[in-house]
Design a protein around this motif. Structure first.
Motif, PDB file in Angstrom:
ATOM      1  N   PRO A   1      16.165 -43.231   1.695  1.00  0.00           N
ATOM      2  CA  PRO A   1      16.252 -42.044   1.933  1.00  0.00           C
ATOM      3  C   PRO A   1      14.879 -41.409   1.756  1.00  0.00           C
ATOM      4  N   LEU A   2      14.011 -41.307   2.899  1.00  0.00           N
ATOM      5  CA  LEU A   2      12.638 -40.719   2.682  1.00  0.00           C
ATOM      6  C   LEU A   2      12.329 -39.419   3.421  1.00  0.00           C
ATOM      7  N   VAL A   3      13.158 -38.840   4.260  1.00  0.00           N
ATOM      8  CA  VAL A   3      13.058 -37.912   4.920  1.00  0.00           C
ATOM      9  C   VAL A   3      14.086 -36.880   4.588  1.00  0.00           C
ATOM     10  N   TYR A   4      13.782 -35.673   4.552  1.00  0.00           N
ATOM     11  CA  TYR A   4      15.044 -34.474   4.464  1.00  0.00           C
ATOM     12  C   TYR A   4      14.994 -33.691   5.883  1.00  0.00           C
ATOM     13  N   TYR A   5      16.325 -33.812   6.439  1.00  0.00           N
ATOM     14  CA  TYR A   5      16.373 -33.394   7.715  1.00  0.00           C
ATOM     15  C   TYR A   5      17.424 -32.053   7.786  1.00  0.00           C
ATOM     16  N   ARG A   6      16.683 -31.077   8.177  1.00  0.00           N
ATOM     17  CA  ARG A   6      17.149 -29.579   7.971  1.00  0.00           C
ATOM     18  C   ARG A   6      18.325 -29.227   8.905  1.00  0.00           C
ATOM     19  N   LYS A   7      19.316 -28.795   8.430  1.00  0.00           N
ATOM     20  CA  LYS A   7      20.639 -28.391   9.170  1.00  0.00           C
ATOM     21  C   LYS A   7      20.388 -26.853   9.135  1.00  0.00           C
ATOM     22  N   ARG A   8      20.210 -26.288  10.128  1.00  0.00           N
ATOM     23  CA  ARG A   8      19.902 -24.894  10.420  1.00  0.00           C
ATOM     24  C   ARG A   8      20.315 -24.173  11.793  1.00  0.00           C
ATOM     25  N   ALA A   9      20.720 -22.919  11.689  1.00  0.00           N
ATOM     26  CA  ALA A   9      21.134 -22.154  12.930  1.00  0.00           C
ATOM     27  C   ALA A   9      19.624 -22.148  13.666  1.00  0.00           C
ATOM     28  N   GLY A  10      19.811 -22.111  15.235  1.00  0.00           N
ATOM     29  CA  GLY A  10      18.645 -21.946  15.734  1.00  0.00           C
ATOM     30  C   GLY A  10      17.815 -23.283  15.934  1.00  0.00           C
ATOM     31  N   SER A  11      18.418 -24.482  15.529  1.00  0.00           N
ATOM     32  CA  SER A  11      17.689 -25.701  15.578  1.00  0.00           C
ATOM     33  C   SER A  11      17.845 -26.207  17.024  1.00  0.00           C
ATOM     34  N   MET A  12      17.003 -27.151  17.771  1.00  0.00           N
ATOM     35  CA  MET A  12      16.993 -27.760  18.937  1.00  0.00           C
ATOM     36  C   MET A  12      18.388 -28.325  19.346  1.00  0.00           C
ATOM     37  N   GLN A  13      18.959 -28.886  18.015  1.00  0.00           N
ATOM     38  CA  GLN A  13      20.162 -29.647  18.464  1.00  0.00           C
ATOM     39  C   GLN A  13      21.209 -28.786  18.650  1.00  0.00           C
ATOM     40  N   LEU A  14      21.277 -27.450  18.466  1.00  0.00           N
ATOM     41  CA  LEU A  14      22.262 -26.659  18.633  1.00  0.00           C
ATOM     42  C   LEU A  14      21.883 -25.950  19.926  1.00  0.00           C
ATOM     43  N   ASP A  15      20.545 -25.413  19.936  1.00  0.00           N
ATOM     44  CA  ASP A  15      20.056 -24.497  21.148  1.00  0.00           C
ATOM     45  C   ASP A  15      20.258 -25.290  22.308  1.00  0.00           C
TER      46      ASP A  15
END
Length: 334
Positions: A214-228
């Motif tokens: 685990p070498l990366v921290y992936y941010r879950k947030r509103a407004g991310s491209m994954q959602l938009d």
């Protein structure tokens, strides 16, 4: 394999758009690497906030000797175009991608380069990612982020069956030569699923896999491209999945128009089921994101909608959450 990593230069490309409140975390995590990159290239996709000034100030006061360069696209062109522009402006033989809202663990580059140096597989490594953690907008770790192949055998199995290659985008490391040979990220063929397309094309040149750390921290947030950009990404991922299967079977790829016509020709019940599954995925991701960021009432309503659209999606999510709590992943990201 490409030139030995210990003799090659590394450029980190950070694409961004209107993310001045988070890009500092990404930049700090890169300059604090135990194996420092030769440069950081921030590729700004036409931000309207203070990103440009922030990057210049960071380069002047906090870069710790790492060269930080700023490239601005003339107009909003999308994430693929921003990454291509950043890589084109970079000088490194090795390219590492870090999205502006994500964060690296301090040993990320060192561990990847060390792994490539010691690689003894049958085929060379074309792209190496890592596992990571999902975190919320306050940088609190919420779950492990584990996906994709972690061995050459798993890579070969995915290629044989015509599967997709899943890698956390902010973890990838690949050679500039391979990027150039492939023509870079496609800005049109698979829309918002352009990174999956690149990973699959990279897999034709060599091994695509993840270092299981685990070498990366992936941010879950509103407004991310994954959602938009969910529906664009969802539809293009479906077509890419179809074309990977066709490739494995020795068939020609299917165009967007052909794929859309194929979906439209399906029986009404199948079209409805597919649409409901899509909405189930969307509301699950939206609800889970709201929940981990403290918007529990709204998140709960969205998860309820997800269960109505696709109950299996919610059950799968709950099982993963239980495993996460059992693993005790509750620390705060740096």
């Amino acid at each position: 394999m490409s030139a030995p990593p210990d003799q090659a230069s590394i450029s980190v490309v950070i694409p961004t758009f209107n993310d001045v409140g988070r890009i500092g975390d990404a930049l700090a995590s890169v300059v604090e690497q135990t194996l420092a990159p030769d440069e950081i290239v921030v590729a700004d996709d036409g931000s309207e906030d203070a990103t440009e000034q922030f990057v210049h100030d960071f380069a002047a006061t906090r870069a710790g000797g790492v060269v930080v360069r700023y490239v601005r696209l003339p107009s909003r062109s999308g994430d693929a175009a921003a990454r291509n522009a950043g890589i084109a402006a970079a000088s490194g033989e090795w390219i590492a991608i870090c999205d502006s809202d994500d964060v690296w663990a301090p040993t990320k580059l060192e561990r990847q380069i060390g792994f490539i140096e010691q690689w003894g597989g049958n085929r060379r490594i074309a792209l190496l990612g890592t596992h990571g953690y999902n975190m919320n907008d306050a940088k609190k770790v919420i779950s492990p982020a584990i996906m994709g192949p972690t061995s050459e055998e798993q890579y070969e199995a995915i290629r044989r069956r015509g599967g997709l290659f899943f890698v956390i985008h902010s973890s990838v490391l690949f050679s500039r030569a391979d990027w150039e040979a492939l023509g870079g990220y496609s800005t049109s063929e698979y829309g918002a699923a352009n990174e999956f397309d690149l990973f699959c094309r990279m897999a034709e040149r060599g091994v695509v896999m993840n270092l299981p750390e685990p070498l990366v921290y992936y941010r879950k947030r509103a407004g991310s491209m994954q959602l938009d950009l969910f529906w664009d990404r969802h539809q293009n991922t479906l077509r890419l999945t179809e074309n990977q299967r066709r490739r494995a079977a020795g068939q020609q790829p299917i165009s967007k128009d052909e794929f859309d016509a194929k979906l439209a020709a399906a029986p009404a019940w199948r079209r409805l089921k597919r649409r409901m599954q899509g909405w189930g995925i969307f509301y699950y991701r939206l609800g889970a994101t709201d929940m981990v960021n403290g918007r529990r009432l709204r998140g709960g309503m969205e998860l309820l909608l997800a269960s109505l659209m696709d109950a299996g999606r919610l059950r799968s999510g709950v099982r993963n959450a239980v495993r996460t709590r059992a693993a005790g992943a509750s620390k705060i990201a740096r």
